[in-house]
Design an enzyme around this catalytic site. Sequence first.
Site, PDB file in Angstrom:
ATOM      1  N   SER A  45       0.811  -1.218   0.000  1.00 11.12           N
ATOM      2  CA  SER A  45       0.000   0.000   0.000  1.00 11.12           C
ATOM      3  C   SER A  45       0.843   1.266   0.000  1.00 11.12           C
ATOM      4  O   SER A  45       0.420   2.300  -0.523  1.00 11.12           O
ATOM      5  CB  SER A  45      -0.926   0.005   1.221  1.00 11.12           C
ATOM      6  OG  SER A  45      -0.184  -0.071   2.422  1.00 11.12           O
ATOM      7  N   ASP A 342      -2.562   7.557   8.513  1.00  8.66           N
ATOM      8  CA  ASP A 342      -2.560   6.890   9.815  1.00  8.66           C
ATOM      9  C   ASP A 342      -1.103   6.691  10.210  1.00  8.66           C
ATOM     10  O   ASP A 342      -0.189   7.074   9.473  1.00  8.66           O
ATOM     11  CB  ASP A 342      -3.341   5.568   9.801  1.00  8.66           C
ATOM     12  CG  ASP A 342      -2.794   4.551   8.796  1.00  8.66           C
ATOM     13  OD1 ASP A 342      -1.567   4.547   8.549  1.00  8.66           O
ATOM     14  OD2 ASP A 342      -3.579   3.759   8.255  1.00  8.66           O
ATOM     15  N   HIS A 345       1.295   4.700   7.622  1.00  5.23           N
ATOM     16  CA  HIS A 345       1.506   5.114   6.232  1.00  5.23           C
ATOM     17  C   HIS A 345       1.982   6.565   6.184  1.00  5.23           C
ATOM     18  O   HIS A 345       1.496   7.408   6.933  1.00  5.23           O
ATOM     19  CB  HIS A 345       0.214   4.994   5.416  1.00  5.23           C
ATOM     20  CG  HIS A 345      -0.285   3.601   5.268  1.00  5.23           C
ATOM     21  ND1 HIS A 345      -1.032   2.971   6.248  1.00  5.23           N
ATOM     22  CD2 HIS A 345      -0.129   2.697   4.264  1.00  5.23           C
ATOM     23  CE1 HIS A 345      -1.327   1.744   5.852  1.00  5.23           C
ATOM     24  NE2 HIS A 345      -0.789   1.547   4.658  1.00  5.23           N
TER      25      HIS A 345
END
Length: 439
Positions: A45, A342, A345
Amino acid sequence: MGRMCIAMAPRTLLLLIGCQLVFGFNEPINIVSHLNDDWFLFGDSRSDCTYVENNGHPKLDWLDLDPKLCNSGKIAAKSGNSLFRSFHFTDFYNYTGEGDQIIFYEGVSFSPSHGFKCLVEGDNNKWMGNKARFYALLYKKMAQYRSLSFVTVPYAYGGNAKPTSICKDKTLTLNNPTFISKESNYVDYYYVSEANFTLQGCDEFIVPLCVFNGHSRGSSSDPANKYYTDSQSYYNIDTGVLYGFNSTLDVGNTAQNPGLDLTCMYLVLTPGNYKAVSLEYLLTIPSKAICLRKPKRFMPVQVVDSRWNSTRQSDNMTAVACQLPYCFFRNTSADYSGDTHDVHHGDFYFRQLLSGLLYNVSCIAQQGAFLYNNVSSIWPVYGYGHCPTAANIGYMAPVCLYDPLPVILLGVLLGIAVLIIVFLILYFMADSSVRLHEA
């Protein structure tokens, strides 16, 4: 290699003169980068530009990758996934990529925070060991190959039993290797079973060979209530080579004797015809393989530490797997601390580390990337590319050590040049005085 330097271009003569006056020039930078545009990154991600969410956060704020690279065509990344996860489980992303300089920034999507175990009383530590062995082999082979992709492995089983999913936990279900159920005409699991499978279309393949390492109890229909020792092997029908191993641990799948879980070895196999053989318990067959194509000149891979913020448990298996000379490991010294998305990340320091992908560098080495190929105070260890000349630090200033032969030649040429200049000056002065006398 000693600490002497290869002769450099004439333009570096000024650097030779000035290197003792310059401290810290062209130090290695803690980044991942590339020597040219022939590179590729495998990620999750933190480098997945296609991830879509509607939570009001700034666009692409989950990335550690610079968004300018999103359309480079040099990234294969999937949120929530990893190469290890796709290799073993039904949660699959078709990672595919090719390049001379390969970078990995993934792995955290299968970590102790997930706590995966095949069986209720299984052992997640065995899966951490599987992860380390998988990545160690993957990194080693991708230092030798340009292309990575996934392929399906076809197999032929002559019995009536069907594949069974006995290894699953929460959202993950294992489907590589495939388990074949016990044939109904056998009372227990003490029988030999086998299946043929074929590997074709790639230079080499990475496949799993796994056993339940411990004492496995048979099914509830087993009247003898026996325990079995798993034994699996692959046999190359074309060459006669046999690969295999047995379970060795005295553990089970009960609260009183826990720890039974799948232990995997990872094999590099060549194209050909194979036979999977089980001497006891369930037959396992590889259903997926990593396809390695296009051999290249040896070029170490670069691995960025893939970990969570400290609020979630991580592991160091990619660091364990990344060893010299085939792998350079890159990390930061601080806790991972995300930004607006968050805490997991968008870390500032990891963004700096990956910012090196925006440009080419001259040299990649164990210590980091060197921007220039002229002079550095640090000798590049396992350097690749056009690496800088060595310069030892002595006292308060660097002392540059060069191959003495070119330095001597430069001195001789400089001396000859000085003599010629002095001769010409004296000649023209004498000529001038003669003409004045004649006038």
